[in-house]
Design an enzyme around this catalytic site. Structure first.
Site, PDB file in Angstrom:
ATOM      1  N   GLY A 171       0.876  -1.156   0.000  1.00  0.00           N
ATOM      2  CA  GLY A 171       0.000   0.000   0.000  1.00  0.00           C
ATOM      3  C   GLY A 171       0.920   1.214   0.000  1.00  0.00           C
ATOM      4  O   GLY A 171       2.129   1.093  -0.224  1.00  0.00           O
ATOM      5  N   GLY A 211       9.821   5.117   5.424  1.00  0.00           N
ATOM      6  CA  GLY A 211       8.876   6.051   4.833  1.00  0.00           C
ATOM      7  C   GLY A 211       9.510   7.291   4.250  1.00  0.00           C
ATOM      8  O   GLY A 211       8.808   8.263   3.941  1.00  0.00           O
ATOM      9  N   GLY A 217       3.387   3.114   1.311  1.00  0.00           N
ATOM     10  CA  GLY A 217       4.300   2.922   2.428  1.00  0.00           C
ATOM     11  C   GLY A 217       5.165   4.117   2.758  1.00  0.00           C
ATOM     12  O   GLY A 217       5.751   4.177   3.839  1.00  0.00           O
ATOM     13  N   ARG A 230      -4.879   2.953  -8.772  1.00  0.00           N
ATOM     14  CA  ARG A 230      -3.978   1.965  -9.362  1.00  0.00           C
ATOM     15  C   ARG A 230      -4.715   0.658  -9.657  1.00  0.00           C
ATOM     16  O   ARG A 230      -5.717   0.336  -9.019  1.00  0.00           O
ATOM     17  CB  ARG A 230      -2.817   1.683  -8.405  1.00  0.00           C
ATOM     18  CG  ARG A 230      -2.089   2.922  -7.904  1.00  0.00           C
ATOM     19  CD  ARG A 230      -1.188   2.566  -6.731  1.00  0.00           C
ATOM     20  NE  ARG A 230      -0.623   3.746  -6.077  1.00  0.00           N
ATOM     21  CZ  ARG A 230       0.675   4.039  -6.049  1.00  0.00           C
ATOM     22  NH1 ARG A 230       1.544   3.243  -6.623  1.00  0.00           N
ATOM     23  NH2 ARG A 230       1.110   5.114  -5.428  1.00  0.00           N
ATOM     24  N   ASP A 242       5.670   7.315 -10.599  1.00  0.00           N
ATOM     25  CA  ASP A 242       6.447   6.554  -9.619  1.00  0.00           C
ATOM     26  C   ASP A 242       7.769   6.066 -10.217  1.00  0.00           C
ATOM     27  O   ASP A 242       7.906   4.913 -10.599  1.00  0.00           O
ATOM     28  CB  ASP A 242       5.637   5.385  -9.063  1.00  0.00           C
ATOM     29  CG  ASP A 242       6.137   4.978  -7.679  1.00  0.00           C
ATOM     30  OD1 ASP A 242       7.074   5.624  -7.171  1.00  0.00           O
ATOM     31  OD2 ASP A 242       5.584   4.023  -7.105  1.00  0.00           O
ATOM     32  N   LYS A 265       5.765  11.562  -1.808  1.00  0.00           N
ATOM     33  CA  LYS A 265       6.739  10.479  -1.790  1.00  0.00           C
ATOM     34  C   LYS A 265       7.808  10.864  -0.766  1.00  0.00           C
ATOM     35  O   LYS A 265       8.413  11.928  -0.883  1.00  0.00           O
ATOM     36  CB  LYS A 265       7.357  10.300  -3.181  1.00  0.00           C
ATOM     37  CG  LYS A 265       8.231   9.065  -3.352  1.00  0.00           C
ATOM     38  CD  LYS A 265       8.633   8.928  -4.821  1.00  0.00           C
ATOM     39  CE  LYS A 265       9.422   7.653  -5.067  1.00  0.00           C
ATOM     40  NZ  LYS A 265       9.759   7.500  -6.503  1.00  0.00           N
ATOM     41  N   ASP A 325       0.883  -2.244  -9.162  1.00  0.00           N
ATOM     42  CA  ASP A 325       0.628  -1.086  -8.299  1.00  0.00           C
ATOM     43  C   ASP A 325       1.270   0.177  -8.845  1.00  0.00           C
ATOM     44  O   ASP A 325       1.078   1.263  -8.276  1.00  0.00           O
ATOM     45  CB  ASP A 325       1.117  -1.347  -6.870  1.00  0.00           C
ATOM     46  CG  ASP A 325       2.581  -1.733  -6.810  1.00  0.00           C
ATOM     47  OD1 ASP A 325       2.934  -2.778  -7.380  1.00  0.00           O
ATOM     48  OD2 ASP A 325       3.382  -0.995  -6.211  1.00  0.00           O
ATOM     49  N   ASN A 326       2.010   0.076  -9.948  1.00  0.00           N
ATOM     50  CA  ASN A 326       2.634   1.243 -10.566  1.00  0.00           C
ATOM     51  C   ASN A 326       1.968   1.625 -11.884  1.00  0.00           C
ATOM     52  O   ASN A 326       2.535   2.381 -12.675  1.00  0.00           O
ATOM     53  CB  ASN A 326       4.127   0.991 -10.802  1.00  0.00           C
ATOM     54  CG  ASN A 326       4.922   1.038  -9.513  1.00  0.00           C
ATOM     55  OD1 ASN A 326       4.496   1.634  -8.527  1.00  0.00           O
ATOM     56  ND2 ASN A 326       6.073   0.388  -9.496  1.00  0.00           N
ATOM     57  N   ARG A 368       3.955  15.119  -5.998  1.00  0.00           N
ATOM     58  CA  ARG A 368       3.693  15.004  -7.433  1.00  0.00           C
ATOM     59  C   ARG A 368       2.263  15.447  -7.734  1.00  0.00           C
ATOM     60  O   ARG A 368       1.355  15.298  -6.906  1.00  0.00           O
ATOM     61  CB  ARG A 368       3.921  13.580  -7.937  1.00  0.00           C
ATOM     62  CG  ARG A 368       2.950  12.553  -7.430  1.00  0.00           C
ATOM     63  CD  ARG A 368       3.040  11.247  -8.228  1.00  0.00           C
ATOM     64  NE  ARG A 368       4.273  10.538  -8.023  1.00  0.00           N
ATOM     65  CZ  ARG A 368       4.399   9.497  -7.184  1.00  0.00           C
ATOM     66  NH1 ARG A 368       3.364   9.085  -6.475  1.00  0.00           N
ATOM     67  NH2 ARG A 368       5.552   8.881  -7.058  1.00  0.00           N
TER      68      ARG A 368
END
Length: 475
Positions: free
Chosen positions: A88, A124, A90, A184, A265, A111, A255-256, A177
């Site tokens: 998820g 993180g 992170g 996703r 990403d 990010k 997930d990307n 961003r």
């Protein structure tokens, strides 16, 4: 006229099963290293003071009128084709959603903003070098006409981080961003894994309402299959743009990839130095799963996983038909993308394919620099460095190109095309721009590289008239 900030809570309104409220990290410092003024103006954030920039994009104080805490989004995903239900957001969160001057829903996501319930053993955080790499990737891809997220801001945080793939201690940073969507493929996979078809439907309905409004009249399975068709075509378009840009994303996990077909990403990305189908970006991609030439296969495979998740609310036949849109869309979009890179108008599918094949045959045989080839032949111009272009394969390409009409040839009058060499971001260029920052905190070369990319963006002017792109004020 400056656009007024307009907020829209579409994702938080989905409810608590789709994200976890989190608090941003309390960083010891907040030194602004990058601010995207073009895009700040486009979304109504262009008038912030320096203190306000730090408050909202380093400490993440809520934007005026935004009532929700940051949300760490929930999703699963196939990572190098191994399903992982433990992931998820992170080290990031959804900070806010806004509307631009054209009414499009856009996300501000982070990010390196601190730990979340999905951080697992991670801290993180994001290194400053990682942030610098993402700036270069997004700026260069935008210049080359790729539908990409935009790096909105980067603050150095004053932390020292320890990483195995960078000299440690590494300087810390937090990046924000701007992106059309953070929905996703892995979000649908999570809902399917948990056997929650209502959540899958909620994600479909959100996506249709926010990103594919022309589908809103459809209901039931017709809506679901049309949605998958739209995502399939958008993803095929993005893949074609990557290929024409000579870009290798590096980590095409489910997930990307998102529902708007937008590149985002950026981890171990690379641009081709020359044409090499097996070129990989990630040192850990030992089998070449996400190599340059395998990106179409990888994206199509990921779309099939999305289709599998949607099968909980839609029949297989309709989903298969939707997925079958990928091969023909990819072929047609590849021609569009390559012709845009060459600055020429299409003729017909057969002739356009022959031109692309001839270009790639020459590039493979000669190992000529990828970016220089497109720069030298843009709008069908005769290349100045004739000694680099010779042999039977080049003559075959040049003869085909001579039959094509230039698109907006006045672009060649831009100062960018007076340079002997184009800007390009190979790994050597990126490392050379980073070295002075690492050694003595000298950002001169990095900013000069960004200036060169901005000049390329203005010279190529790829975004005009292309649907699906985010458009900033070019000034």
């Amino acid at each position: 006229m400056t656009h007024t900030l307009t907020l829209d809570r579409r994702y938080p309104e989905l409810g608590p099963e789709f994200g976890d409220p989190v608090a941003p990290a309390d960083f010891p410092g907040a030194q602004l290293r990058f601010w995207n003024e073009r895009w700040a103006q486009a979304v109504g954030l262009g008038d912030l003071t320096d203190d306000e920039k730090a408050a909202h994009f380093a400490r993440f104080d809520p934007l005026p009128g935004w009532p929700d805490p940051p949300l760490a989004l929930r999703y699963h995903g196939h990572q190098f084709r191994q399903y992982n239900p433990q992931i998820g957001d992170g080290r990031g969160f959804l900070y806010a959603q806004i509307r631009d001057a054209d009414g499009r829903l856009l996300d501000l996501g982070t990010k390196g903003s601190g730990q979340t319930p999905w951080s697992r053993s991670g801290d993180g955080r994001l290194t400053l070098k990682g942030a610098a790499r993402e700036i270069l990737a997004t700026e260069m891809l935008e210049a080359l006409g790729v539908y990409t997220s935009k790096t909105f801001s980067v603050f150095e945080t004053g932390e020292q981080l320890h990483r195995g793939d960078e000299p440690s201690p590494a300087r810390g940073a937090v990046l924000t961003r701007l992106q059309h969507s953070h929905v996703r493929f892995g979000m649908f996979q999570r809902a399917a894994y948990e056997q929650k078809p209502d959540n899958i439907q909620a994600l479909v309905d959100l996506s249709v309402d926010a990103y594919y409004p022309d589908l809103t009249a459809l209901e039931g399975e017709a809506r679901v299959s049309a949605f998958l068709t739209a995502v399939t075509k958008a993803s095929a378009r993005l893949t074609a743009q990557w290929m024409a840009a000579g870009f290798v994303h590096g980590v095409l996990n489910t997930d990307n990839l998102n529902v708007t077909g937008e590149s985002f990403d950026y981890g171990p990305w690379r641009f081709l130095p020359h044409y090499e189908p097996g070129f990989t970006a990630a040192y850990f991609d030992e089998t070449g799963l996400y190599a340059y030439a395998r990106q179409p296969e990888s994206v199509f495979w990921a779309l099939q996983q999305l289709g599998s998740a949607l099968s909980l609310i839609c029949g297989d036949d309709a989903l298969v038909e939707a997925l079958n849109a990928f091969p023909p869309t990819y072929r047609s979009e590849l021609q569009i993308a390559f012709l845009a890179r060459l600055g020429v108008a299409n003729q017909d599918a057969e002739k356009d394919e022959a031109l692309i094949r001839a270009a790639l045959a020459f590039l493979r045989e000669s190992q000529a620099p990828w970016e220089a080839f497109f720069f030298d032949h843009f709008c069908g111009r005769a290349p100045a460095r004739l000694d680099a272009y010779e042999g039977d394969s080049y003559r075959a390409f040049a003869e085909l190109l001579s039959n094509y009409k230039s698109v907006r040839p006045e672009r060649l009058k831009h100062a960018y095309f007076e340079h002997a060499e184009p800007v390009h971001i190979t790994i050597e260029v990126m490392e050379a721009a980073w070295a002075p920052i690492h050694e003595r905190d000298d950002w001169t070369d990095f900013h000069a590289l960004l200036d060169d990319i901005a000049e390329a963006r203005a010279g190529y002017d790829m975004g005009r008239g292309r649907t699906g792109f985010l458009h900033g004020d070019e000034g």
